[in-house]
Scaffold this motif. Structure first.
Motif, PDB file in Angstrom:
ATOM      1  N   MET A  12      18.265  91.120 141.891  1.00 43.32           N
ATOM      2  CA  MET A  12      18.328  92.615 141.423  1.00 43.32           C
ATOM      3  C   MET A  12      19.651  92.665 140.335  1.00 43.32           C
ATOM      4  O   MET A  12      19.644  93.506 139.503  1.00 43.32           O
ATOM      5  CB  MET A  12      18.564  93.556 142.408  1.00 43.32           C
ATOM      6  N   LEU A  13      20.516  91.791 140.667  1.00 45.53           N
ATOM      7  CA  LEU A  13      21.846  92.256 140.015  1.00 45.53           C
ATOM      8  C   LEU A  13      21.765  91.149 138.679  1.00 45.53           C
ATOM      9  O   LEU A  13      22.358  91.647 137.635  1.00 45.53           O
ATOM     10  CB  LEU A  13      23.111  91.863 141.005  1.00 45.53           C
ATOM     11  N   TYR A  36       4.981  92.117 146.877  1.00 40.36           N
ATOM     12  CA  TYR A  36       5.934  91.811 147.706  1.00 40.36           C
ATOM     13  C   TYR A  36       6.676  90.851 147.296  1.00 40.36           C
ATOM     14  O   TYR A  36       5.892  89.596 147.417  1.00 40.36           O
ATOM     15  CB  TYR A  36       5.574  91.791 149.256  1.00 40.36           C
ATOM     16  N   LYS A  67      12.606 104.219 155.741  1.00 38.26           N
ATOM     17  CA  LYS A  67      11.482 103.671 155.659  1.00 38.26           C
ATOM     18  C   LYS A  67      10.292 104.617 155.718  1.00 38.26           C
ATOM     19  O   LYS A  67       9.286 104.373 154.968  1.00 38.26           O
ATOM     20  CB  LYS A  67      11.050 102.481 156.784  1.00 38.26           C
ATOM     21  N   ARG A  94      18.989  89.400 137.534  1.00 38.90           N
ATOM     22  CA  ARG A  94      17.581  89.194 136.808  1.00 38.90           C
ATOM     23  C   ARG A  94      17.453  87.423 137.025  1.00 38.90           C
ATOM     24  O   ARG A  94      16.911  87.081 136.064  1.00 38.90           O
ATOM     25  CB  ARG A  94      17.560  89.653 135.655  1.00 38.90           C
ATOM     26  N   LYS A 107       1.177  96.402 143.804  1.00 37.85           N
ATOM     27  CA  LYS A 107       2.566  96.269 144.729  1.00 37.85           C
ATOM     28  C   LYS A 107       2.478  94.601 144.874  1.00 37.85           C
ATOM     29  O   LYS A 107       1.756  94.132 145.771  1.00 37.85           O
ATOM     30  CB  LYS A 107       2.507  97.082 145.957  1.00 37.85           C
ATOM     31  N   PRO A 118      17.768  87.340 152.452  1.00 40.28           N
ATOM     32  CA  PRO A 118      17.761  88.720 151.799  1.00 40.28           C
ATOM     33  C   PRO A 118      18.862  88.675 150.381  1.00 40.28           C
ATOM     34  O   PRO A 118      18.614  89.208 149.395  1.00 40.28           O
ATOM     35  CB  PRO A 118      18.317  89.540 152.763  1.00 40.28           C
ATOM     36  N   ILE A 119      19.737  87.573 150.606  1.00 41.78           N
ATOM     37  CA  ILE A 119      20.753  87.726 149.530  1.00 41.78           C
ATOM     38  C   ILE A 119      20.077  87.174 148.093  1.00 41.78           C
ATOM     39  O   ILE A 119      20.535  87.530 147.016  1.00 41.78           O
ATOM     40  CB  ILE A 119      21.862  86.982 149.900  1.00 41.78           C
ATOM     41  N   TYR A 161      21.052  93.956 152.205  1.00 41.81           N
ATOM     42  CA  TYR A 161      20.866  92.926 151.616  1.00 41.81           C
ATOM     43  C   TYR A 161      21.423  91.662 152.094  1.00 41.81           C
ATOM     44  O   TYR A 161      21.139  90.358 152.096  1.00 41.81           O
ATOM     45  CB  TYR A 161      20.838  93.004 149.911  1.00 41.81           C
ATOM     46  N   LYS A 209       5.114 108.489 149.462  1.00 44.26           N
ATOM     47  CA  LYS A 209       6.168 108.115 148.664  1.00 44.26           C
ATOM     48  C   LYS A 209       7.285 107.321 149.263  1.00 44.26           C
ATOM     49  O   LYS A 209       8.647 107.660 149.032  1.00 44.26           O
ATOM     50  CB  LYS A 209       6.802 109.307 147.969  1.00 44.26           C
ATOM     51  N   THR A 210       6.995 106.559 150.245  1.00 47.68           N
ATOM     52  CA  THR A 210       8.137 105.912 150.962  1.00 47.68           C
ATOM     53  C   THR A 210       8.437 104.478 150.212  1.00 47.68           C
ATOM     54  O   THR A 210       9.234 103.888 150.530  1.00 47.68           O
ATOM     55  CB  THR A 210       8.118 105.673 152.464  1.00 47.68           C
ATOM     56  N   LEU A 211       7.476 104.074 149.716  1.00 45.73           N
ATOM     57  CA  LEU A 211       7.332 102.850 149.018  1.00 45.73           C
ATOM     58  C   LEU A 211       7.148 102.709 147.375  1.00 45.73           C
ATOM     59  O   LEU A 211       6.258 103.690 147.108  1.00 45.73           O
ATOM     60  CB  LEU A 211       6.182 102.053 149.534  1.00 45.73           C
ATOM     61  N   LYS A 212       7.989 102.313 146.508  1.00 46.47           N
ATOM     62  CA  LYS A 212       7.779 102.106 145.176  1.00 46.47           C
ATOM     63  C   LYS A 212       6.663 101.244 144.803  1.00 46.47           C
ATOM     64  O   LYS A 212       6.705 100.072 145.032  1.00 46.47           O
ATOM     65  CB  LYS A 212       9.043 102.174 144.536  1.00 46.47           C
ATOM     66  N   ARG A 242      17.335  88.272 147.109  1.00 46.88           N
ATOM     67  CA  ARG A 242      16.824  89.666 146.503  1.00 46.88           C
ATOM     68  C   ARG A 242      18.096  90.102 145.665  1.00 46.88           C
ATOM     69  O   ARG A 242      17.636  90.619 144.533  1.00 46.88           O
ATOM     70  CB  ARG A 242      16.261  90.464 147.486  1.00 46.88           C
ATOM     71  N   LEU A 243      19.160  90.320 146.284  1.00 46.24           N
ATOM     72  CA  LEU A 243      20.263  91.023 145.771  1.00 46.24           C
ATOM     73  C   LEU A 243      20.746  90.263 144.444  1.00 46.24           C
ATOM     74  O   LEU A 243      20.843  91.021 143.470  1.00 46.24           O
ATOM     75  CB  LEU A 243      21.575  91.008 146.697  1.00 46.24           C
TER      76      LEU A 243
END
Lengths: 255, 388
Positions: free
Chosen positions: B29-30, B16, A94, B32, B14, B22-23, A163, B74-77, B25-26
């Motif tokens: 990402m995979l 959030y 992080k 869409r 940004k 959390p799943i 995740y 640069k720790t967060l995109k 989000r996965l």
């Protein structure tokens, strides 16, 4: 590039140091615990159940077990530890900008390095029983391919588990399946012919069989077998890098 | 990248994504598939920081300060937009987070250097500097876990500084360690500023922001609410904050309800403050009011309290030296040459009984602001004399 090398080196040392910090017996545990299990399997299979799990009569069962067991330990340890590495290093991931992919790579290398101690002990034992031969060095290319497979698999899990943390619970069962469905405890010939080819769906079988070939026959396995191994390693590595690079961006948001 | 620009942030946002699990989000990402709520932390931010500039960042909690600092380090995109960073960034956000307890101090210095991508030959050159600055001495060859927490912080600070960052990101912690080292670390940051390096400094202490920064941006709900010279922005921000707090207080119902105008026997009307809105130090401040009494036989006295906008009572005064008042009156309260220095204030007038116990009515004037003129902190002038 030298910086990558440095970082891998530091993480490797860091992992090994923290592993054995404050333990009186150090690396002894890494070797003794598998040995204890081997003795257990040996006793159960050849003494209690009196099965002949392997067909090679002139090789003692213990040596048969030893020939692949530490390579298996390398796989299973690196899978378990890679899966946790991002979560364990959450603070670092992080807060410090660095190539995070180094984490699963160095943890896998660390696991391999540690289990090599067991491999060396096996080679010594093998030599003492007068069965050793120079072609034993052919395990190196097999080991290399197996390492690539592990790194790839490790990256995959390292990327997904943050995740999906409950996946960690399933990994134990998955590893158990991979272990019992590969010819570590028994030889390929012991499997009924109808199922024999199915076990090759388990990637571990590929590598384990290759070690058996090298250790007991003194040759590398046939070209199709080598090809399948290379393909499997390449595939996992490719997939691992791909998925990791993709999921990597979200780590800072979920940790 | 334009010459002389250290950081260029263009249309950066940004978002959030808040997922229930959390799943989700996965999955997204995979595959869409959308399955989240959004929280916008930064909204089309445009900031350009020149080389050698010290930029202060102020704003309330949740305004996006930390997100901005993380993006700069640069720790967060960012979700969208372009960020260009010209030079190496070291930040005091991460003080010691790369350290490992089993490594010796020396190893940790090298490890941290590698993390930031500094060649080890370069790091070797700087190690001595780190050790002497951190004043750790012999301990440097022992594992970090044997260090006291003060030593760890000193080492972490020294390393973060020794990498000679082009851009230093400081979040709140301007000084670390014991009193002695605090002075040393503050001086070090000031010396970085003097060397012409860029500093991004985020703090809730307006004093430090004013002291350190050339330019300040005020972030509000992920946008730049104000961007300008430090003194102007900090004052505007402080006024905003104090006002907000005062509003919040007046919204909460008071325990003892004041009599409403219909029933109040004696009430204040037409409260007028001159000069209004902006008052300079030394101006005559005047408050005029009409007192309307429904019952001429009821005596009353007046009281006034000067408040700073955050409800700090500066002065309470009453008409106790005067005769009791009766009936409708026109009254003026004057502060000749008012000696307020800086801040936003208001006056509250009370109509009270002869003993200053019961309140018939109370009314507050519009707030007025005294702009900051000098460098010295504080909000009032008092007569003083140095004897040196």
């Amino acid at each position: 590039m030298t910086n990558w090398f440095n970082l891998v080196k530091y993480f490797l040392i860091k992992d090994i140091k923290s592993r054995y910090a404050g333990s009186g017996l150090g690396i002894f545990w890494t070797v003794m615990m598998p040995f204890f299990q081997i003795v257990l399997y040996w006793f159960v299979f050849s003494t209690v159940m009196r099965v002949r799990p392997h067909s090679n009569a002139h090789i003692p069962y213990v040596l048969f077990l030893l020939s692949t067991y530490f390579f298996w330990i390398a796989i299973s340890e690196s899978i378990v530890r890679s899966g946790m590495t991002i979560i364990e290093n959450a603070e670092l991931v992080k807060k410090v900008p660095f190539p995070v992919i180094i984490l699963p790579i160095s943890i896998t290398l660390s696991c391999y390095l540690q289990s090599m101690v067991g491999v060396i002990l096996f080679i010594i034992a093998y030599t003492f029983s007068g069965l050793s031969h120079l072609s034993l060095f052919l395990i190196v290319p097999v080991l290399f391919l197996q390492l690539l497979f592990s790194i790839g698999f490790g990256m995959l899990l390292a990327a997904i588990i943050p995740y999906m943390r409950d996946l960690q619970q399933i990994i134990g069962y998955m590893l158990q399946g991979m272990f019992f469905l590969s010819p570590i405890l028994y030889s390929m010939e012991a499997i009924p012919e109808t199922f024999r080819n199915l076990t090759y769906l388990n990637p571990v079988t590929l590598y384990v069989e290759a070690y058996h070939k090298v250790v007991f026959d003194g040759t590398l396995p046939g070209w199709w077998h080598m090809g399948a191994m290379a393909l499997c390693s390449g595939l996992f590595l490719f997939l691992g890098v791909k998925v990791f690079m993709k999921l990597n961006e979200g780590f800072a948001d979920i940790l | 990248m334009v010459e002389g620009v250290a950081i260029s942030i263009k249309d950066v946002s940004k978002v959030y994504r808040l997922y229930q699990r959390p799943i989700d989000r996965l999955k997204e990402m995979l595959f869409r598939r959308r399955s989240h709520k959004e929280f916008i932390a930064l909204n089309d931010l445009n900031i350009r920081v020149k080389k050698g500039e010290t930029l202060g960042v102020v704003g309330e909690n949740g305004a996006g300060k930390s997100t901005l600092l993380k993006i700069i380090s640069k720790t967060l995109k960012p979700t969208g937009g372009e960020v260009e960073i010209n030079g190496m960034v070291s930040s005091l956000l991460e003080l010691g987070s790369g350290f490992h307890p089993e490594f010796t101090g020396i190893d940790n210095i090298h490890f941290y250097g590698s993390l930031l991508g500094i060649p080890s030959s370069e790091m070797k050159r700087r190690v001595q500097e780190v050790i002497s600055f951190a004043e750790i001495g012999e301990h440097i060859n022992y594992p970090l876990k044997t260090y006291s927490s003060g030593m760890q912080v000193r080492l972490a600070f020294s390393v973060a500084m020794a990498v000679e960052p082009d851009i230093l990101v400081v979040d709140e912690a301007l000084s670390v360690g014991d009193l002695y080292f605090q002075k040393k670390s503050t001086d070090k940051i000031l010396s970085i500023k003097d060397k012409g390096n860029t500093i991004i400094f985020c703090s809730h202490s307006m004093y430090y922001i004013n002291r350190l920064c050339d330019r300040v941006i005020w972030l509000k709900n992920g946008r730049v609410a104000m961007d300008g010279p430090a003194s102007e922005v900090t004052q505007a921000y402080e006024t905003y904050q104090l006002k907000k707090e005062a509003d919040k207080r007046s919204e909460t119902p008071q325990a003892v309800p004041l009599p409403s105008h219909e029933t109040a026997v004696i009430a204040i009307h037409n409260l007028i403050l001159t000069p209004c809105a902006t008052v300079r130090s030394g101006d005559d401040l005047t408050v005029e009011m009409d007192i309307v009494s429904l019952d001429d036989s009821v005596p009353y006295r007046l009281a006034a309290v000067l408040f700073r906008i955050d409800e700090l009572r500066i002065l309470g005064i009453g008409t106790k030296a005067h005769e009791l008042l009766y009936g409708n009156r026109k009254i003026t309260l004057c502060f000749p040459s008012i000696q307020l220095k800086e801040g936003t204030f208001y006056l509250r007038i009370h109509v009270m009984d002869e003993n200053f116990v019961h309140k018939y009515d109370t009314k507050a004037t519009e707030p007025f602001t005294v702009p900051k003129e000098g460098m010295e902190p504080g909000f009032i002038n008092l007569p003083y004399r140095w004897t040196v």
